[in-house]
Scaffold this motif. Sequence first.
Motif, PDB file in Angstrom:
ATOM      1  N   HIS A  96       2.846   7.849  -7.792  1.00 60.26           N
ATOM      2  CA  HIS A  96       2.241   8.537  -6.662  1.00 60.26           C
ATOM      3  C   HIS A  96       3.088   8.312  -5.408  1.00 60.26           C
ATOM      4  CE1 HIS A  96      -0.804  10.256  -4.158  1.00 60.26           C
ATOM      5  NE2 HIS A  96      -0.951   9.142  -3.467  1.00 60.26           N
ATOM      6  N   GLN A  97       3.678   9.413  -4.905  1.00 62.29           N
ATOM      7  CA  GLN A  97       4.576   9.299  -3.763  1.00 62.29           C
ATOM      8  C   GLN A  97       4.146  10.265  -2.668  1.00 62.29           C
ATOM      9  OE1 GLN A  97       8.614   9.132  -4.833  1.00 62.29           O
ATOM     10  NE2 GLN A  97       9.406   9.186  -2.758  1.00 62.29           N
ATOM     11  N   LEU A  98       4.153   9.771  -1.439  1.00 59.75           N
ATOM     12  CA  LEU A  98       3.754  10.585  -0.303  1.00 59.75           C
ATOM     13  C   LEU A  98       4.964  11.267   0.299  1.00 59.75           C
ATOM     14  CD1 LEU A  98       1.268   8.124   1.407  1.00 59.75           C
ATOM     15  CD2 LEU A  98       0.768   9.907  -0.269  1.00 59.75           C
ATOM     16  N   SER A  99       4.689  12.229   1.169  1.00 53.82           N
ATOM     17  CA  SER A  99       5.780  12.951   1.823  1.00 53.82           C
ATOM     18  C   SER A  99       6.597  12.052   2.729  1.00 53.82           C
ATOM     19  CB  SER A  99       5.195  14.125   2.635  1.00 53.82           C
ATOM     20  OG  SER A  99       4.269  13.628   3.603  1.00 53.82           O
ATOM     21  N   ASN A 100       6.007  10.935   3.173  1.00 55.16           N
ATOM     22  CA  ASN A 100       6.756  10.028   4.043  1.00 55.16           C
ATOM     23  C   ASN A 100       7.669   9.086   3.256  1.00 55.16           C
ATOM     24  OD1 ASN A 100       5.047   8.110   2.921  1.00 55.16           O
ATOM     25  ND2 ASN A 100       3.716   7.981   4.735  1.00 55.16           N
ATOM     26  N   GLY A 101       7.717   9.263   1.923  1.00 56.10           N
ATOM     27  CA  GLY A 101       8.637   8.470   1.106  1.00 56.10           C
ATOM     28  C   GLY A 101       8.045   7.222   0.517  1.00 56.10           C
ATOM     29  N   SER A 102       6.866   6.797   0.952  1.00 51.92           N
ATOM     30  CA  SER A 102       6.251   5.599   0.391  1.00 51.92           C
ATOM     31  C   SER A 102       5.561   5.940  -0.923  1.00 51.92           C
ATOM     32  CB  SER A 102       5.246   5.005   1.386  1.00 51.92           C
ATOM     33  OG  SER A 102       4.193   5.925   1.621  1.00 51.92           O
ATOM     34  N   ARG A 103       5.537   4.997  -1.835  1.00 56.61           N
ATOM     35  CA  ARG A 103       4.914   5.249  -3.123  1.00 56.61           C
ATOM     36  C   ARG A 103       4.263   3.978  -3.647  1.00 56.61           C
ATOM     37  NH1 ARG A 103       7.752   3.712  -7.779  1.00 56.61           N
ATOM     38  NH2 ARG A 103       9.797   2.774  -7.408  1.00 56.61           N
ATOM     39  N   ARG A 104       3.343   4.180  -4.563  1.00 49.05           N
ATOM     40  CA  ARG A 104       2.677   3.063  -5.229  1.00 49.05           C
ATOM     41  C   ARG A 104       3.555   2.591  -6.389  1.00 49.05           C
ATOM     42  NH1 ARG A 104      -3.506   3.139  -7.630  1.00 49.05           N
ATOM     43  NH2 ARG A 104      -3.451   1.084  -8.641  1.00 49.05           N
ATOM     44  N   ILE A 105       3.645   1.279  -6.538  1.00 46.23           N
ATOM     45  CA  ILE A 105       4.513   0.684  -7.561  1.00 46.23           C
ATOM     46  C   ILE A 105       3.641   0.007  -8.599  1.00 46.23           C
ATOM     47  CG2 ILE A 105       6.325  -1.026  -7.966  1.00 46.23           C
ATOM     48  CD1 ILE A 105       7.111  -0.532  -4.983  1.00 46.23           C
ATOM     49  N   ARG A 106       3.880   0.343  -9.846  1.00 39.46           N
ATOM     50  CA  ARG A 106       3.097  -0.266 -10.923  1.00 39.46           C
ATOM     51  C   ARG A 106       3.395  -1.761 -11.007  1.00 39.46           C
ATOM     52  NH1 ARG A 106       4.599   4.004 -15.574  1.00 39.46           N
ATOM     53  NH2 ARG A 106       6.585   3.816 -14.462  1.00 39.46           N
ATOM     54  N   ALA A 107       2.348  -2.565 -11.057  1.00 39.13           N
ATOM     55  CA  ALA A 107       2.532  -4.015 -11.033  1.00 39.13           C
ATOM     56  C   ALA A 107       1.288  -4.716 -11.534  1.00 39.13           C
ATOM     57  CB  ALA A 107       2.860  -4.483  -9.609  1.00 39.13           C
ATOM     58  N   LEU A 111      -3.668 -14.592  -8.762  1.00 39.49           N
ATOM     59  CA  LEU A 111      -3.906 -15.403  -7.572  1.00 39.49           C
ATOM     60  C   LEU A 111      -3.246 -16.756  -7.745  1.00 39.49           C
ATOM     61  CD1 LEU A 111      -5.238 -15.716  -4.812  1.00 39.49           C
ATOM     62  CD2 LEU A 111      -7.261 -16.629  -5.980  1.00 39.49           C
ATOM     63  N   TRP A 112      -2.359 -17.073  -6.829  1.00 39.21           N
ATOM     64  CA  TRP A 112      -1.540 -18.285  -6.855  1.00 39.21           C
ATOM     65  C   TRP A 112      -2.229 -19.376  -6.045  1.00 39.21           C
ATOM     66  CZ3 TRP A 112       2.116 -17.726 -10.235  1.00 39.21           C
ATOM     67  CH2 TRP A 112       3.246 -18.538 -10.243  1.00 39.21           C
ATOM     68  N   PRO A 113      -1.925 -20.649  -6.283  1.00 41.02           N
ATOM     69  CA  PRO A 113      -2.447 -21.700  -5.400  1.00 41.02           C
ATOM     70  C   PRO A 113      -2.034 -21.463  -3.945  1.00 41.02           C
ATOM     71  CG  PRO A 113      -1.517 -22.662  -7.399  1.00 41.02           C
ATOM     72  CD  PRO A 113      -1.167 -21.197  -7.424  1.00 41.02           C
ATOM     73  N   GLY A 114      -2.896 -21.850  -3.013  1.00 36.94           N
ATOM     74  CA  GLY A 114      -2.588 -21.684  -1.596  1.00 36.94           C
ATOM     75  C   GLY A 114      -2.883 -20.298  -1.073  1.00 36.94           C
ATOM     76  N   TRP A 115      -3.784 -19.555  -1.749  1.00 38.72           N
ATOM     77  CA  TRP A 115      -4.205 -18.227  -1.301  1.00 38.72           C
ATOM     78  C   TRP A 115      -3.039 -17.238  -1.256  1.00 38.72           C
ATOM     79  CZ3 TRP A 115      -8.956 -17.937  -2.238  1.00 38.72           C
ATOM     80  CH2 TRP A 115      -9.856 -18.926  -1.872  1.00 38.72           C
ATOM     81  N   GLU A 116      -2.091 -17.406  -2.143  1.00 42.20           N
ATOM     82  CA  GLU A 116      -1.027 -16.415  -2.274  1.00 42.20           C
ATOM     83  C   GLU A 116      -1.218 -15.654  -3.579  1.00 42.20           C
ATOM     84  OE1 GLU A 116       2.937 -17.202   0.165  1.00 42.20           O
ATOM     85  OE2 GLU A 116       2.910 -18.154  -1.800  1.00 42.20           O
ATOM     86  N   ILE A 117      -0.787 -14.399  -3.572  1.00 37.73           N
ATOM     87  CA  ILE A 117      -0.852 -13.570  -4.772  1.00 37.73           C
ATOM     88  C   ILE A 117       0.581 -13.326  -5.253  1.00 37.73           C
ATOM     89  CG2 ILE A 117      -1.536 -11.343  -5.727  1.00 37.73           C
ATOM     90  CD1 ILE A 117      -3.706 -11.205  -3.591  1.00 37.73           C
ATOM     91  N   LEU A 118       0.833 -13.653  -6.513  1.00 40.45           N
ATOM     92  CA  LEU A 118       2.112 -13.316  -7.121  1.00 40.45           C
ATOM     93  C   LEU A 118       1.979 -11.935  -7.736  1.00 40.45           C
ATOM     94  CD1 LEU A 118       4.982 -14.389  -7.882  1.00 40.45           C
ATOM     95  CD2 LEU A 118       4.000 -14.917 -10.121  1.00 40.45           C
ATOM     96  N   VAL A 119       2.765 -10.996  -7.242  1.00 38.27           N
ATOM     97  CA  VAL A 119       2.745  -9.617  -7.725  1.00 38.27           C
ATOM     98  C   VAL A 119       4.020  -9.378  -8.532  1.00 38.27           C
ATOM     99  CG1 VAL A 119       2.579  -7.190  -7.088  1.00 38.27           C
ATOM    100  CG2 VAL A 119       1.443  -8.922  -5.689  1.00 38.27           C
ATOM    101  N   ILE A 120       3.863  -8.983  -9.796  1.00 34.76           N
ATOM    102  CA  ILE A 120       5.002  -8.807 -10.698  1.00 34.76           C
ATOM    103  C   ILE A 120       5.102  -7.341 -11.083  1.00 34.76           C
ATOM    104  CG2 ILE A 120       6.106  -9.607 -12.812  1.00 34.76           C
ATOM    105  CD1 ILE A 120       4.239 -12.021 -12.746  1.00 34.76           C
TER     106      ILE A 120
END
Length: 589
Positions: A96-107, A111-120
């Motif tokens: 899914h890509q918008l006209s402004n060039g941004s798109r959603r990336i499959r990943a 939830l990581w320790p310390g309130w961080e999210i590891l996105v792969i």
Amino acid sequence: MTLSFKTCSSSSSPRLTPKSIAGAGDDASQFFHHKTSYRAHTTTLFFILVSLSLFGFFSLYCSPNTIYRAAFFATTRPAKSRIVSYVINTQDSSHHQLSNGSRRIRAEAVLWPGWEILVIVSPEEKLMPPQLPGENYTCFYPNGEKSTARFAAILPFSNRTSFRCSLPGIYRHHHPIPTPILASSKRFQLSPETRWPDLPLWNFVVFEAISTENDVVLFVKGPNRGLGSNKPPESFRCVFGEESDTAIRTAVTSSVQEVFRCSLPNITIDTPIKIYLEAVATDKEETKTIPSVAYYTPKHTLAEPREKVLLCATTMVYNVAKYLREWVMYHAAIGIQRFIIYDNGSDDELNDVVEVLNSEKYDVIKVLWIWPKTQEAGFSHAAVYGNDTCTWMMYLDVDEFLFSPAWDKQSQPSDRMIRSLLPSDHSMIGQVSFKSHEFGPSNQTKHPRGGVTQGYTCRREEDQRHKSIVRLNAVEHSLYTAIHHFGLKGEYEWRVADTEEGVVNHYKYQAWREFKAKFKRRVSAYVVDWTRVSNPKSRDRTPGLGFKPVEPDGWAYKFCEVMDLRLKRLTRKWFGYPVKNGYRMAWQG
């Protein structure tokens, strides 16, 4: 001496009765004033206690440990719905890509320790790390919240790009947490039809996989909850693929600690495919699937083939660049031919040191292993990863040095020295362990210029623990490890060497500014972090040290019972050379 205690009894105190109060005149009104005041104070105290209780409950509710524990004991979704939810997470995004060039990336994410999210990022994306200023990768959440996606690493084997995103505070208050959407820029616009599957938590997830010629090994947090609590392999199945109707299920042949071994599917799979662990239904519970961020990758795509050598060494490290050169150069000189370094997310100059060592013809392989508190799993992984290229594997930390007192008379090191400590090729000894001497700070206040072998010379008298060199084809099928040694197949024997034959110098209690870094994290899955007020008498804790990184009085002189200069003199003879103001060690550059 006799101690006597005075007690208060009803007979020793005057009783207040309506009659006595009535005869007291003004004292009666004063009593009722105090009684009314007492009730007011009681009411105030009640509200204070209620407020404190609510505050404590809210604090626990917001705690990541509480959320982890809730997820740990919570019932997961049935297998079919769990797998479908991850199809939504990865494939509903399309491109899914918008006209402004941004798109959603499959990943996928966890939830990581310390309130961080590891996105792969999913393998299909082939996304490389951001290099241009305009590439502002961003994590989006249901209520419009967003956070910057910071490049983390390229994961080995699958070559997947990973990012870290901070979890917004509003989502730290409840469970489940929605999985964020990764987009290529902050300008991305969410669709009203966007679905938000639950975010897997770090203590309950399939996080890594490695394949062999005959099976696949999964590394999983959660199902086996602690030492000695391993569920039978018949309780699980491996699931290859995400579509519940077409996914392939195979038998689990081993279930020990965080390591599960699964039979391969009876079809050929040439590309990476998502892999899960499934808990088989019982009379009381339906079939459930443990969430996963891991992919099965065929063995022939894992790494370039290397020549098989006799002796390798492996270790797990975090920010040890200043120590690594001494450790590699010493052990290479006495017989280690290849070093496999599991990097637990270092942010120092480790890559530069490894690159220089390789340019100097040392064989050093760095394996990125970002998963926190998984040392046992990492060592089991190394037993599989190194099996094709190593016959024996030495498991030793970078502050540990193997040596034999018999080498003292040798003017030069020899690459046959460690081999002399091992059995013959035809022996059925599958593992040799060496007792460990633990050295103290030895009056050092910073990292010694000549290295740990030169600076730390005073140790405890009693032998502590042991470390091992294991024949990899002798390791039992389960890959069980206690860090210090492995379980062996039934036909193999385990030998413990005498200290006069061989010993490990463990430079454990170093200068305080070096030692206090241990408070940041412990790598073992089953060792409590030092900042947690738990299990204070554990052998894994430092005697006399509390739960905070505060230097104890007299630290520089602690753990000094025996002056032991043997390895200092030996390494100085082998690796030192004279300079104007004394001598310099080869690893000082």
